[in-house]
Design a protein around this motif. Structure first.
Motif, PDB file in Angstrom:
ATOM      1  N   ARG A  19       2.531   5.543   3.686  1.00  0.00           N
ATOM      2  CA  ARG A  19       3.445   4.860   4.735  1.00  0.00           C
ATOM      3  C   ARG A  19       4.658   4.559   3.935  1.00  0.00           C
ATOM      4  O   ARG A  19       4.614   4.221   2.837  1.00  0.00           O
ATOM      5  CB  ARG A  19       2.974   3.706   5.406  1.00  0.00           C
ATOM      6  N   CYS A  20       5.801   5.192   4.782  1.00  0.00           N
ATOM      7  CA  CYS A  20       7.146   4.779   4.076  1.00  0.00           C
ATOM      8  C   CYS A  20       7.282   3.334   4.104  1.00  0.00           C
ATOM      9  O   CYS A  20       7.043   2.666   5.011  1.00  0.00           O
ATOM     10  CB  CYS A  20       8.139   5.403   5.060  1.00  0.00           C
ATOM     11  N   GLU A  21       7.641   2.713   2.885  1.00  0.00           N
ATOM     12  CA  GLU A  21       7.787   1.513   2.758  1.00  0.00           C
ATOM     13  C   GLU A  21       8.967   0.726   3.272  1.00  0.00           C
ATOM     14  O   GLU A  21       9.009  -0.412   3.558  1.00  0.00           O
ATOM     15  CB  GLU A  21       7.859   0.958   0.985  1.00  0.00           C
ATOM     16  N   GLY A  22      10.020   1.661   3.734  1.00  0.00           N
ATOM     17  CA  GLY A  22      11.075   1.330   4.711  1.00  0.00           C
ATOM     18  C   GLY A  22      10.527   1.259   6.025  1.00  0.00           C
ATOM     19  O   GLY A  22      10.640   0.055   6.804  1.00  0.00           O
ATOM     20  N   CYS A  23      10.216   2.107   6.816  1.00  0.00           N
ATOM     21  CA  CYS A  23       9.866   2.210   8.254  1.00  0.00           C
ATOM     22  C   CYS A  23       8.610   2.268   8.830  1.00  0.00           C
ATOM     23  O   CYS A  23       8.290   1.899   9.767  1.00  0.00           O
ATOM     24  CB  CYS A  23      10.728   3.428   8.762  1.00  0.00           C
ATOM     25  N   GLY A  24       7.642   2.395   7.581  1.00  0.00           N
ATOM     26  CA  GLY A  24       6.370   2.377   8.027  1.00  0.00           C
ATOM     27  C   GLY A  24       5.667   3.881   8.739  1.00  0.00           C
ATOM     28  O   GLY A  24       4.343   3.646   9.011  1.00  0.00           O
ATOM     29  N   LEU A  51       9.765   6.156  -0.152  1.00  0.00           N
ATOM     30  CA  LEU A  51      10.274   6.209   1.113  1.00  0.00           C
ATOM     31  C   LEU A  51      10.093   7.513   1.761  1.00  0.00           C
ATOM     32  O   LEU A  51       9.911   8.557   1.083  1.00  0.00           O
ATOM     33  CB  LEU A  51      11.763   5.800   0.947  1.00  0.00           C
ATOM     34  N   CYS A  52      10.160   7.762   3.140  1.00  0.00           N
ATOM     35  CA  CYS A  52      10.272   8.920   3.710  1.00  0.00           C
ATOM     36  C   CYS A  52      11.429   9.674   3.356  1.00  0.00           C
ATOM     37  O   CYS A  52      12.236   9.192   2.874  1.00  0.00           O
ATOM     38  CB  CYS A  52       9.980   9.018   5.290  1.00  0.00           C
ATOM     39  N   GLY A  53      11.665  10.890   3.737  1.00  0.00           N
ATOM     40  CA  GLY A  53      12.713  11.891   3.070  1.00  0.00           C
ATOM     41  C   GLY A  53      14.204  11.758   3.407  1.00  0.00           C
ATOM     42  O   GLY A  53      14.467  10.765   4.085  1.00  0.00           O
ATOM     43  N   GLY A  59      16.488   9.825   7.369  1.00  0.00           N
ATOM     44  CA  GLY A  59      15.313   9.506   6.833  1.00  0.00           C
ATOM     45  C   GLY A  59      15.616   8.382   5.946  1.00  0.00           C
ATOM     46  O   GLY A  59      16.728   8.041   5.378  1.00  0.00           O
ATOM     47  N   CYS A  60      14.416   7.703   5.553  1.00  0.00           N
ATOM     48  CA  CYS A  60      14.753   6.282   4.587  1.00  0.00           C
ATOM     49  C   CYS A  60      15.295   6.427   3.170  1.00  0.00           C
ATOM     50  O   CYS A  60      15.926   5.738   2.774  1.00  0.00           O
ATOM     51  CB  CYS A  60      13.754   5.473   4.548  1.00  0.00           C
ATOM     52  N   HIS A  61      15.047   7.756   2.694  1.00  0.00           N
ATOM     53  CA  HIS A  61      15.566   7.971   1.384  1.00  0.00           C
ATOM     54  C   HIS A  61      16.932   8.232   1.464  1.00  0.00           C
ATOM     55  O   HIS A  61      18.016   7.745   0.534  1.00  0.00           O
ATOM     56  CB  HIS A  61      14.670   9.238   0.535  1.00  0.00           C
TER      57      HIS A  61
HETATM   58 ZN   LIG Z   1      10.865   5.666   6.443  1.00  0.00          ZN
END
Ligand SMILES: [Zn+2]
Length: 98
Positions: A19-24, A51-53, A59-61
């Motif tokens: 899971r993305c550590e930012g948004c889950g 992070l997601c892309g 996206g979080c990145h």
């Molecule tokens: Zn994310």
């Protein structure tokens, strides 16, 4: 620029657990240096988050590299220790460990 050591890469992915550590969100993950390599950031588990892309900066990145990154996502060169800078995780503000 050297590559992230496999042990560190594995530790970050284990922490993120898919899971993305930012948004889950369960998404393909990209490793992001909180303190950029260009600012002296190291390949450590506390300095790297999954992070997601980029998603065209939605996206979080992409957010991490944008003008208003969430707390602890982008550390200035003056902040020397990522283990002492809180990171806004999808669980809330946390410290990351090496
Ligand atoms: Zn994310």
């Amino acid at each position: 620029m050297s590559a992230i050591p496999p042990k560190v890469r594995a530790a970050v992915h284990e922490r993120a657990a898919g899971r993305c550590e930012g948004c889950g969100k369960a998404a393909p993950l990209e490793l992001h240096h909180r303190k950029y390599r260009s600012r002296g950031g190291k390949h450590t588990a506390a300095n790297i988050v999954a992070l997601c892309g980029w998603g065209n900066h939605t996206g979080c990145h992409g957010l991490a590299h944008g003008p208003n990154p969430p707390q602890g996502w982008s550390l200035s060169s003056g902040l020397s220790d990522p283990t002492k800078e809180m990171f806004l995780h999808h669980w809330g503000l946390i410290f990351l460990e090496d």
